[in-house]
Structures are given as structure tokens and as C-alpha cells.
Design a protein around this motif. Structure first.
Motif, PDB file in Angstrom:
ATOM      1  N   ARG A 110       0.844  -1.217   0.000  1.00 15.75           N
ATOM      2  CA  ARG A 110       0.000   0.000   0.000  1.00 15.75           C
ATOM      3  C   ARG A 110       0.867   1.251   0.000  1.00 15.75           C
ATOM      4  O   ARG A 110       0.634   2.197  -0.767  1.00 15.75           O
ATOM      5  CB  ARG A 110      -0.908   0.015   1.225  1.00 15.75           C
ATOM      6  N   ASP A 112      -7.784  -6.673  -0.716  1.00 12.09           N
ATOM      7  CA  ASP A 112      -9.040  -6.744  -1.451  1.00 12.09           C
ATOM      8  C   ASP A 112      -8.795  -6.605  -2.953  1.00 12.09           C
ATOM      9  O   ASP A 112      -9.430  -5.818  -3.652  1.00 12.09           O
ATOM     10  CB  ASP A 112     -10.011  -5.646  -0.974  1.00 12.09           C
ATOM     11  N   THR A 113      -7.844  -7.395  -3.432  1.00  9.94           N
ATOM     12  CA  THR A 113      -7.490  -7.346  -4.845  1.00  9.94           C
ATOM     13  C   THR A 113      -7.407  -8.758  -5.406  1.00  9.94           C
ATOM     14  O   THR A 113      -7.457  -9.740  -4.665  1.00  9.94           O
ATOM     15  CB  THR A 113      -6.156  -6.601  -5.056  1.00  9.94           C
ATOM     16  N   ASN A 152      -2.294  -5.450  -9.260  1.00  8.26           N
ATOM     17  CA  ASN A 152      -2.305  -6.787  -9.839  1.00  8.26           C
ATOM     18  C   ASN A 152      -1.266  -7.626  -9.102  1.00  8.26           C
ATOM     19  O   ASN A 152      -0.096  -7.249  -9.051  1.00  8.26           O
ATOM     20  CB  ASN A 152      -1.909  -6.746 -11.314  1.00  8.26           C
ATOM     21  N   ALA A 166      -3.436 -10.800  -0.887  1.00  7.94           N
ATOM     22  CA  ALA A 166      -4.492 -10.373  -1.808  1.00  7.94           C
ATOM     23  C   ALA A 166      -5.804 -10.140  -1.074  1.00  7.94           C
ATOM     24  O   ALA A 166      -6.535  -9.183  -1.365  1.00  7.94           O
ATOM     25  CB  ALA A 166      -4.682 -11.414  -2.908  1.00  7.94           C
ATOM     26  N   ILE A 196      -6.635  -8.451 -14.484  1.00  5.72           N
ATOM     27  CA  ILE A 196      -7.142  -8.147 -13.149  1.00  5.72           C
ATOM     28  C   ILE A 196      -7.654  -6.711 -13.154  1.00  5.72           C
ATOM     29  O   ILE A 196      -6.925  -5.778 -13.510  1.00  5.72           O
ATOM     30  CB  ILE A 196      -6.034  -8.325 -12.081  1.00  5.72           C
ATOM     31  N   THR A 225      -8.817  -5.057 -10.455  1.00  2.00           N
ATOM     32  CA  THR A 225      -8.499  -4.344  -9.220  1.00  2.00           C
ATOM     33  C   THR A 225      -7.013  -4.007  -9.182  1.00  2.00           C
ATOM     34  O   THR A 225      -6.234  -4.464 -10.017  1.00  2.00           O
ATOM     35  CB  THR A 225      -8.875  -5.196  -8.000  1.00  2.00           C
ATOM     36  N   SER A 226      -6.621  -3.203  -8.199  1.00  2.00           N
ATOM     37  CA  SER A 226      -5.227  -2.791  -8.071  1.00  2.00           C
ATOM     38  C   SER A 226      -4.767  -2.991  -6.625  1.00  2.00           C
ATOM     39  O   SER A 226      -5.526  -2.717  -5.694  1.00  2.00           O
ATOM     40  CB  SER A 226      -5.067  -1.328  -8.482  1.00  2.00           C
TER      41      SER A 226
END
Length: 319
Positions: A86, A113-114, A156, A109, A151, A153-154
Motif C-alpha cells: 500500500r 481486497d485485490t 495486480n 491479496a 485483473i 483491481t489494483s
């Protein structure tokens, strides 16, 4: 600017040899996206491998010293890695497709939340509306077809199957940042590990004897073990053999197991599905033994013996 992260796995065997290969893969993404490459490692002994991570093309190396916590303590290590990913604003995290790294990054992951794509063998990057989109190519549908995954979301999180050979990476001078993490606790206690049948032992073996479901009947498995011991070879097998506890999971060859690069591979009683043969890289001499003359493994092998594996192994042991 967001960053491309390469997760450098550290186990009891040291720094994963896949680090240089993942950096080379990251460079392919960076050429399209323009993002810098950072190597991220977290371990009780992370700082011991600083020089090995100073590779050309890498802008920064982030070492998280997790006192008393190693790769085996996934419950404690995952939140640390999630926080680091993050803070670094990673767009993608490249991970070796080892058993331990996949298990750890599955936890990461969830915390981020990816999405995570497992066991990719190639990536293709393109810019779409000013954003880098990474197309992840892997096998699917029982490895009977290749598919491309994106993917949404971020970041990946992508685990990569090793290639046939490691790229030669020159030494670089990236910025090195060390983060101390103290007071971490884990509910996992490592009691020990078998040293004679580990994932790393089959990865580095020059000669591998691999068995499939055909070894369950008769004395096939016992004979294969005897022959492997006689020749100083590593014993491995297919997914069904690991699922039914005939061999340790760490010695399973294939897309969902371990990728090997032997000089010689004797394959007995394995049908030869793509998910198995994808785990054998390089250019080894492959000898296959199977009672079915139409077994797919014969399309992969250099030499074939349409015979009962017990008969062949007994003859080899008697020779």
C-alpha cells in the motif's frame, strides 16, 4: 508515481533464484508504463541478501527486517507485506510461483481486497486510456487451453512460472531502504522440515525420476524410489500422486506444483497432460514408460517404452 514490485522470496535455502527473472519481466512492463521497479523482501535475515538484490534496472530495494518471523509465518508476514505494498503504491506485484509464495500472497491479496492470478507464463502490457493494462497468459481448463486474464483491481498480484533459464542480470546501484519490524507474533510454529524430499531438491536435480498413477498398482512406487536412490536421482511425481499422499506436495511436478530443469527425466506411469509437462523446462533427455501406446506423454518424450513400469524398473535395478 506508482511502482512495479518484485517480491524476492527468502526461505531457509536463501534468496529465491527467480528474483532476476522477475526483474527482467518487470522491465518489460516498465518499458510500456514508465513505472520504476522496486524489489520488496521481508524476512528475519532480509538484510543478508542486499547485494544479491542490487540488480540493473531496479530503482529501489525495500528490505523489511521481521525479527523472529520468516516466510513460514504467513499469518504474521502477510499484513506486513500488505502495508508495504500500500505504502509503495504498487500497480503490480510479481511473485515467484512457488508453493510458499503463492500461499503467502493469497493472504496478502485478501488483505488488499485485490485479485491474484496464479502461475502465469507470459505477460503482455499495453497502454489503454493512459493506463497500463497487463494481460496475463496462463493455462486453464485443466491446462487444455491457454487463456488471457486481466485483473480489474489494483494492485495486480501475479505469480510467474519460471522459464527454462535464468536471465543474466548485471549489478546495479539501487536505493536501499531497511524497515525494522519488531514485536510481530505468529500462531504458526515451525516444528521441522524434511530435507531429503524438498521442493528445492527436485528443482536443482540433474536426474529426476517421476511417477504417476501407474505407480499405485503393483510395486511401481517402491521400485521407483529404489532406482532413484541407486542413481542419486530426485523422486517426483504428478498431481494425483501428491493429492493421494503418495509423494510430498513439494515434489509434485507441474503447473500447480514445481518447475524443474533436469538433464535427464525418467517418467513412469504418467499420462502426460499439459499441466504436468508444463513443469519440465529446459531441454532435458526425457524417457517415458507407459502401457498405453497412445499416452500423450509419448509426444513429449525423446524415447518411449510401451511397457509395464515395474518390469522396466526391475531391469534397470538389476543392470
Amino acid at each position: 508515481m506508482s511502482e512495479i514490485l518484485v517480491y524476492a522470496e527468502i526461505t531457509e535455502k536463501g534468496l529465491s533464484s527467480s528474483c532476476a527473472e522477475l526483474v527482467a519481466t518487470a522491465e518489460g512492463i516498465s518499458k510500456v508504463s514508465g513505472e520504476p521497479i522496486t524489489i520488496l523482501a521481508a524476512d528475519d535475515q532480509a538484510s543478508s541478501y542486499t547485494d544479491a538484490m542490487k540488480l540493473a534496472g531496479v530503482s529501489k530495494v525495500v528490505l523489511i527486517h521481521t525479527l523472529g518471523i520468516t516466510y513460514a509465518n504467513g499469518d504474521a508476514l502477510a499484513p506486513v507485506l500488505a502495508d508495504a505494498i500500500r505504502s509503495l503504491d504498487a500497480s503490480v506485484v510479481l511473485v515467484p510461483a512457488s508453493h510458499t509464495a503463492r500461499a503467502l500472497m493469497s493472504r496478502v491479496a485478501v488483505l488488499l481486497d485485490t485479485g491474484m492470478t496464479a502461475s502465469c507464463f507470459r505477460l503482455e502490457t499495453e497502454m489503454v486510456d493512459g493506463k497500463a493494462v497487463i494481460h496475463q497468459i496462463k493455462s486453464s481448463f485443466g491446462s487444455q487451453a491457454y487463456v488471457t486474464c486481466d485483473i480489474k483491481t489494483s494492485p495486480n498480484i501475479i505469480t510467474m512460472i519460471p522459464e527454462a533459464s535464468e536471465p543474466e542480470k548485471e549489478h546495479g546501484e539501487p536505493e536501499v531502504k531497511v524497515i525494522e519490524k519488531e514485536g510481530l507474533t505468529s500462531a504458526i510454529e515451525v516444528l521441522g522440515r524434511e530435507e531429503d524430499e524438498t521442493e528445492s531438491s527436485i528443482m536443482g536435480a540433474d536426474f529426476v525420476v517421476a511417477v504417476g498413477k501407474g505407480a499405485i498398482e503393483g510395486d511401481g512406487l517402491a521400485l521407483a524410489k529404489q532406482y532413484a536412490e541407486k542413481e542419486g536421482a530426485a523422486l517426483a511425481g504428478s498431481r494425483p500422486m501428491a493429492d493421494q499422499n503418495y509423494i510430498p506436495f513439494e515434489t509434485q511436478i507441474g503447473e500447480s506444483g514445481t518447475v524443474i530443469r533436469p538433464d535427464v527425466c525418467l517418467i513412469c506411469g504418467v499420462s502426460g497432460a499439459i499441466q504436468f509437462t508444463e513443469g519440465i523446462k529446459g531441454d532435458p533427455l526425457v524417457i517415458a514408460v507407459n502401457t498405453d501406446p497412445k499416452a500423450p506423454i509419448f509426444n513429449f518424450a525423446d524415447y518411449m517404452a510401451v511397457a509395464d513400469m515395474d518390469t522396466v524398473l526391475k531391469a534397470l535395478l538389476d543392470k
